[in-house]
Scaffold this active site. Structure first.
Site, PDB file in Angstrom:
ATOM      1  N   THR A   1      -3.078   5.181  -3.937  1.00 49.96           N
ATOM      2  CA  THR A   1      -2.099   5.847  -3.438  1.00 49.96           C
ATOM      3  C   THR A   1      -0.648   5.710  -3.902  1.00 49.96           C
ATOM      4  OG1 THR A   1      -1.883   4.191  -1.758  1.00 49.96           O
ATOM      5  CG2 THR A   1      -3.167   6.211  -1.078  1.00 49.96           C
ATOM      6  N   THR A   2      -0.457   4.446  -4.774  1.00 45.20           N
ATOM      7  CA  THR A   2       0.810   3.983  -5.335  1.00 45.20           C
ATOM      8  C   THR A   2       0.791   4.794  -6.711  1.00 45.20           C
ATOM      9  OG1 THR A   2       0.863   1.990  -4.314  1.00 45.20           O
ATOM     10  CG2 THR A   2       2.554   2.255  -5.927  1.00 45.20           C
TER      11      THR A   2
ATOM     12  N   ASP B   1      -8.939  -0.288   2.282  1.00 45.09           N
ATOM     13  CA  ASP B   1      -9.128   0.270   1.002  1.00 45.09           C
ATOM     14  C   ASP B   1     -10.200  -0.026   0.130  1.00 45.09           C
ATOM     15  OD1 ASP B   1      -6.495   1.468   1.473  1.00 45.09           O
ATOM     16  OD2 ASP B   1      -5.393   0.259   0.108  1.00 45.09           O
TER      17      ASP B   1
ATOM     18  N   ASP C   1       0.876  -1.226   0.052  1.00 44.90           N
ATOM     19  CA  ASP C   1       0.040  -0.111   0.073  1.00 44.90           C
ATOM     20  C   ASP C   1       0.875   1.111   0.102  1.00 44.90           C
ATOM     21  OD1 ASP C   1      -2.400   1.578   0.289  1.00 44.90           O
ATOM     22  OD2 ASP C   1      -1.761   1.634   2.463  1.00 44.90           O
TER      23      ASP C   1
END
Length: 540
Positions: free
Chosen positions: A105-106, A407, A72
């Protein structure tokens, strides 16, 4: 498209005589900007390998020896020791995406890295940073319109579609093999806490996830009722109560203490006895009032300055057959009062039957080892709140399952915020790249260059997906670009089959908000990095 290669650091400019040219004001902003871009790109490259379903995981070891295994992006960057101020901006960027969308988020950090790389190439061509910054802003606005056009509306009552969304989010996680269980769990949890189809946000605090080690992730369950992560206080009190009347108190059942500076001096036994008798009488009165209200399950808020409940009070409560649960955290009070339908009471004088919640059954259940939780089922008028009991064979799996479930919940929350979806697998990024390239022809001057660079940078997402899956990135991205140029806007990188396919048919879909927010946040972050031309140290 060839992979983005970091531009070489600017070499010291030398004059014809071989000596370094005298200091020019231009050199400093240029070197600061380059050092900023290099630092930020280093952070982006660190998380790039963990993008997508075939992305690798990172093992993070903290100073005290704790180990975290995750892919994550927000967790990796949050725990990474970052010193450079610009690199910290990318950490903040992934946090912002985590708050806004909860997923991607990545992706957002990889995009920011690619845009910085493009900006560095444009700077080396002599284009002014402000021009690049403004062009990127207009390109991001245009990208959002392209996303709106390619998105399709979603109906929140279509559970199968919502499950596909949550599964897509879980596919890139360590616990992806349990997505058949966790995805429907996330969907049902969110649907239980939203009022209607008209809700525009979800308060995820109303979904209480309790983690317990033991068993496997498959034993996790969504509880129709409340879970309390505490043991009963015992002392002979019942551990199972049917037709429970639940009270939630914020006062202490223990003798009052004197103020800090004061003290009571006792000189003989008679005074000692009288003090103990008074204490006993005081506690008994409180316990009698609680019993008189008809309460048989008592939740007590955690207290710091004095004991929430002392041994004598526990003895009285046990004799009155009242189950006592202490140390309810202050931030959980709202959750429990909502789900159990009881009102928090701050003074014993206000403790009456109206303040109680009602449930069919309150029982203490073992969760492997010496762990126990209290399960409340059959709540009469449950508010919009649910509990999830999450299991895992070890601490690392349990923590990752918690992050993955969060998530998945955020993905469903994104759909409630904006009811539209996009195909996954790098399809939206490639569609924007192809459309922006053709739109760039209508722009004038340096803006045209910048739009084209913006489009090329976004291709790094499908490029990385292919690279992480062990496919030939150049071949895959070229094929994908060709398909999008021919109007197949939902085609993306299929990492399972190893070639380009229609993502909607493969059930790989994601919310519009995740991608739209990622592009917007990444371009804003890159703009602020480009505007910096000096780093000044503060006095203190």
């Amino acid at each position: 498209m060839a992979p983005a290669v970091p531009a070489a650091a600017p070499t010291a400019r030398q004059s014809a005589s071989g000596r370094e040219r005298s200091f020019k004001d231009k050199d400093k902003p240029e070197s600061v900007r380059n050092s900023n871009i290099v630092a930020a790109k280093a952070v982006a490259d660190a998380v790039r390998t963990s993008l997508g379903p075939r992305g690798m995981d990172k093992m993070i070891q903290s100073g005290n020896g704790d180990v975290t295994i995750t892919n994550d992006g927000a967790t990796i960057l949050n725990q990474m020791s970052v010193i450079h101020p610009t690199a910290k901006m990318l950490v903040e960027l992934s946090k912002a995406q985590d708050i806004e969308a909860g997923d991607g988020t990545t992706t957002v950090v990889v995009m920011a890295g690619a845009l910085l790389d493009a900006a560095q190439n444009l700077l080396s061509k002599g284009i002014h940073p402000t021009t690049i910054s403004e062009s990127f802003q207009s390109a991001a606005a245009e990208a959002e319109k392209i996303l709106e056009d390619m998105s399709s509306p979603v109906d929140l009552s279509n559970d199968a579609l919502l499950n596909k969304m949550a599964t897509t989010s879980l596919n890139s996680k360590v616990v992806s093999q349990h997505s058949w269980l966790l995805a429907p769990m996330a969907v049902n949890a969110v649907k239980k806490i939203i009022n209607s189809e008209n809700d525009s946000n979800v308060n995820l605090k109303m979904i209480k996830i309790i983690k317990k080690m033991g068993d496997t992730v498959e034993e996790s369950e969504l509880i129709e009722g409340a879970l309390i992560d505490q043991k009963t206080m015992g002392r002979g009190a019942p551990t199972r109560i049917e037709k429970a009347k639940i009270g939630l108190i914020q006062f202490q059942i223990s003798p009052p203490k004197t103020d800090m500076e004061n003290q009571v001096i006792i000189t003989d036994y008679a005074q000692m006895d009288r003090a103990l008798k008074e204490e006993r009488q005081y506690l008994l009165e409180i316990c009698k009032q609680i019993k008189a209200a008809g309460c048989n399950v008592l939740l007590i808020q955690k207290s710091i300055l004095r004991d929430a409940v002392n041994e004598l009070a526990l003895h009285f409560l046990a004799k009155m057959k009242i189950m006592c649960i202490k140390d309810i955290e202050r931030e959980d009070i709202e959750f429990y009062s909502k789900i159990l339908g009881c009102r928090p009471v701050a003074s014993v004088d206000h403790f009456n039957a109206e303040a109680l919640g009602y449930a069919d059954l309150v029982e203490e259940i073992p969760t492997g080892g010496d762990g126990k939780v209290i399960k409340v089922t059959g709540v009469q008028n449950p508010g919009h709140a649910v509990s999830i009991l999450l299991r895992g064979s070890n601490k690392l799996v349990l923590e990752e399952a918690d992050r993955s479930l969060h998530d998945a919940l955020c993905v469903i929350r994104c759909l409630v915020k904006r009811k539209a979806l996009l195909p996954g697998g790098g399809a939206p990024e490639m569609e924007i790249a192809v459309k922006l390239r053709s739109l760039a022809q209508t722009q004038h001057g340096a803006t045209q260059y910048c739009w084209r660079a913006f489009a090329d940078a976004l291709e790094l997402v499908p490029y990385t997906l292919a690279e992480n899956a062990g496919l030939s990135p150049i071949h895959t991205v070229t094929e994908l670009r060709n398909n999008h140029a021919n109007g197949n806007s939902s085609y993306g990188v299929n990492v399972r089959k190893g070639y380009v396919t229609d993502m909607v048919e493969e059930d790989v879909v994601q919310p519009l908000l995740v991608t739209a927010s990622a592009i917007k946040q990444a371009s804003e972050c890159v703009r602020s990095i480009l505007k910096i031309d000096d780093i000044v140290m503060a006095v203190r």
